[in-house]
Design a protein around this motif. Sequence first.
Motif, mmCIF file in Angstrom:
data_model
loop_
_atom_site.group_PDB
_atom_site.id
_atom_site.type_symbol
_atom_site.label_atom_id
_atom_site.label_comp_id
_atom_site.label_asym_id
_atom_site.label_seq_id
_atom_site.Cartn_x
_atom_site.Cartn_y
_atom_site.Cartn_z
ATOM 1 N N ASN A 88 0.798 -1.226 0.000
ATOM 2 C CA ASN A 88 0.000 0.000 0.000
ATOM 3 C C ASN A 88 0.828 1.271 0.000
ATOM 4 O O ASN A 88 0.298 2.379 -0.045
ATOM 5 C CB ASN A 88 -0.935 0.013 1.224
ATOM 6 N N GLY A 89 2.143 1.137 0.044
ATOM 7 C CA GLY A 89 2.975 2.335 0.051
ATOM 8 C C GLY A 89 3.146 2.944 -1.328
ATOM 9 O O GLY A 89 2.672 2.425 -2.332
ATOM 10 N N ASN A 90 3.855 4.074 -1.382
ATOM 11 C CA ASN A 90 4.098 4.761 -2.658
ATOM 12 C C ASN A 90 5.487 4.473 -3.216
ATOM 13 O O ASN A 90 5.985 5.197 -4.073
ATOM 14 C CB ASN A 90 3.940 6.279 -2.466
ATOM 15 N N TRP A 91 6.093 3.421 -2.732
ATOM 16 C CA TRP A 91 7.451 3.129 -3.193
ATOM 17 C C TRP A 91 7.431 2.527 -4.598
ATOM 18 O O TRP A 91 6.392 2.115 -5.112
ATOM 19 C CB TRP A 91 8.174 2.226 -2.185
ATOM 20 N N ALA A 92 8.576 2.432 -5.251
ATOM 21 C CA ALA A 92 8.674 2.158 -6.687
ATOM 22 C C ALA A 92 8.103 0.811 -7.094
ATOM 23 O O ALA A 92 7.555 0.665 -8.189
ATOM 24 C CB ALA A 92 10.139 2.266 -7.136
ATOM 25 N N LYS A 93 8.242 -0.210 -6.247
ATOM 26 C CA LYS A 93 7.827 -1.555 -6.642
ATOM 27 C C LYS A 93 6.493 -1.984 -6.016
ATOM 28 O O LYS A 93 6.208 -3.176 -5.881
ATOM 29 C CB LYS A 93 8.916 -2.572 -6.268
ATOM 30 N N ALA A 94 5.651 -1.020 -5.668
ATOM 31 C CA ALA A 94 4.394 -1.361 -4.998
ATOM 32 C C ALA A 94 3.511 -2.236 -5.893
ATOM 33 O O ALA A 94 2.931 -3.228 -5.432
ATOM 34 C CB ALA A 94 3.651 -0.083 -4.606
ATOM 35 N N ASP A 95 3.382 -1.907 -7.197
ATOM 36 C CA ASP A 95 2.549 -2.719 -8.083
ATOM 37 C C ASP A 95 3.157 -4.101 -8.323
ATOM 38 O O ASP A 95 2.435 -5.100 -8.432
ATOM 39 C CB ASP A 95 2.330 -2.007 -9.421
ATOM 40 N N GLU A 96 4.491 -4.144 -8.407
ATOM 41 C CA GLU A 96 5.130 -5.449 -8.557
ATOM 42 C C GLU A 96 4.916 -6.301 -7.305
ATOM 43 O O GLU A 96 4.733 -7.529 -7.394
ATOM 44 C CB GLU A 96 6.623 -5.272 -8.819
ATOM 45 N N ALA A 97 4.899 -5.653 -6.139
ATOM 46 C CA ALA A 97 4.637 -6.377 -4.900
ATOM 47 C C ALA A 97 3.206 -6.925 -4.903
ATOM 48 O O ALA A 97 2.957 -8.046 -4.436
ATOM 49 C CB ALA A 97 4.857 -5.457 -3.704
#
Length: 549
Positions: A88-97
């Motif tokens: 749920n964060g805004n970090w770069a790999k959020a969608d990959e996670a």
Amino acid sequence: MKKNLLVIPVFFILSLAFAQIPTPDAYRKAQSELAAKNYWEAIPLFKQFTDSKEYGNLANYAAFHLGEAALGANQPAQAIAALEPIINGNWAKADEAKYLLAIAYFKNQQNVEALQTINKIKDDKIMSMAENATFENLKQVSASFMIANLSEFKENKGYGEALKRVLESQTILSATERAAYYELQGKANENKNVVKDQVLDIVVILPFTNSSRSNLSSIPQNDFVFELYQGLEFGVEQLKIKGTQVNMLTFDSKRDAAHLQNLLADPAIASADVIIGPIYPEESDLVSSFAETAKIPFVHPLSNLGERFEELNYSYLFRPSVSSIANGIVEGLRKQNWGKRVAVGYSGSSRDEMLAKMLQTQLGEAGFQLTEFEQINARNVSAFMQGLGVKSGEGAVSVDQVVLLSDDPSIAQPVFSLMESITTSIPTVVMDSWLSFNFANYEMLEFPNFYFIGNNTLNFYGAPMQQFRNRFYNKYLNLPSINSTLGAELINWVSSNMSATKGFDLRRNLDQKAFEAGRLTWGFNFQGGHNNQYVPLFELEAGELKPLD
């Protein structure tokens, strides 16, 4: 702490002197183990860096790679535990996670959670990967699960493809399953009048061989399947002579459900404009189900048993259904006003028993009195008729009309012999098949007692029929049988309702007219229905067959 993992912050170096904290070397070691697919070694190494309070954004990456390692070690529960906190964060790999977490949910049999997670993915490329994963993980899931969750996940293209695969793997679809399939497909395949080419593509599926007859060359020429096919083939040849662009492909069902199921995977069948056949119930049910999902009209060429087709969208009987025959008989008796007393005799065939039961109800509703209702056979039919007073010599007849439901010549012959001996007129309504029995010379009867129930009845004396018989004889050196004639007429009917000029939407074209004159038969009415609803009663007048007014 900076995102560049190769740079060691000053505060991190200072802390090493005061506490036993894992070093960046351990993180790089974890990465190396993961790259080498040493998943079990990588898992504890990454786990050391998953405390976000201590490692900040590095903890997100550590948890992400921990999830990768856990999935590689086939430990979906560990992967879920690692990945759930970081999606749920805004970090770069959020969608990959999210993608990895969905895979873990799938592997852990948590399909709903996986699909809900996929719905949250924003990146198009990652969503495409997730849709592929959806298809791979759900293509063998139960239809009930897929249908129950369709409304929530139908935007997932992989879900739609998986549902299609699940439904097409089933031989029979329930009404709910079929409705779900249509909802999923939407309008994608409905526009049937957009013609891909100018060719009418006909697929014929017939049981030429079976477990006891494995060679096509062993089929006798008087076999009804061979006769039907010969008529279909001849009809297509005549269309080509007239310049119609038509193609007919033929498949042998072998009367084997497994073989037929494999046949239906053939791309040629999937691209057909219409499917004709097969014959037997277990085969026709299979093809009907396929036709409903593929949205290709399927036409059963010979049967009257298909009331279930009226609830479908793409399945048809070429001949009248039992219900249409019953309606035609009752309406014919009502118009003739011969009287209210009716006797019904019926054979033991499935069609005749079902038809008799429908007549039993409908005649009463129409105000008729059913005086006799009995199953007949070759041994008792003469006694049945004489019991009604239909016999030689004087005596009152106890009914106003008799209805005999049978295509069996062994039942017809004693009835015909009895009629030759009587000196009274009693309207006797029989199936039109009695017209073809070679022992029956209706012109020799003193009274025109017989009337015939329309069942795609042949127009024996029409000019097109004479032309057809001559051309058929010139080609095959024998006259066409009833089955051959019906096969040719079926092709005529298909081509008159599906063409490059009219469009290939059979349902729409049939609904545009209440009655369509036949070429070799008396005609059709498929408006609003899935069988030929034109069922007149016929009489012989001066040796010529004519519909009763």
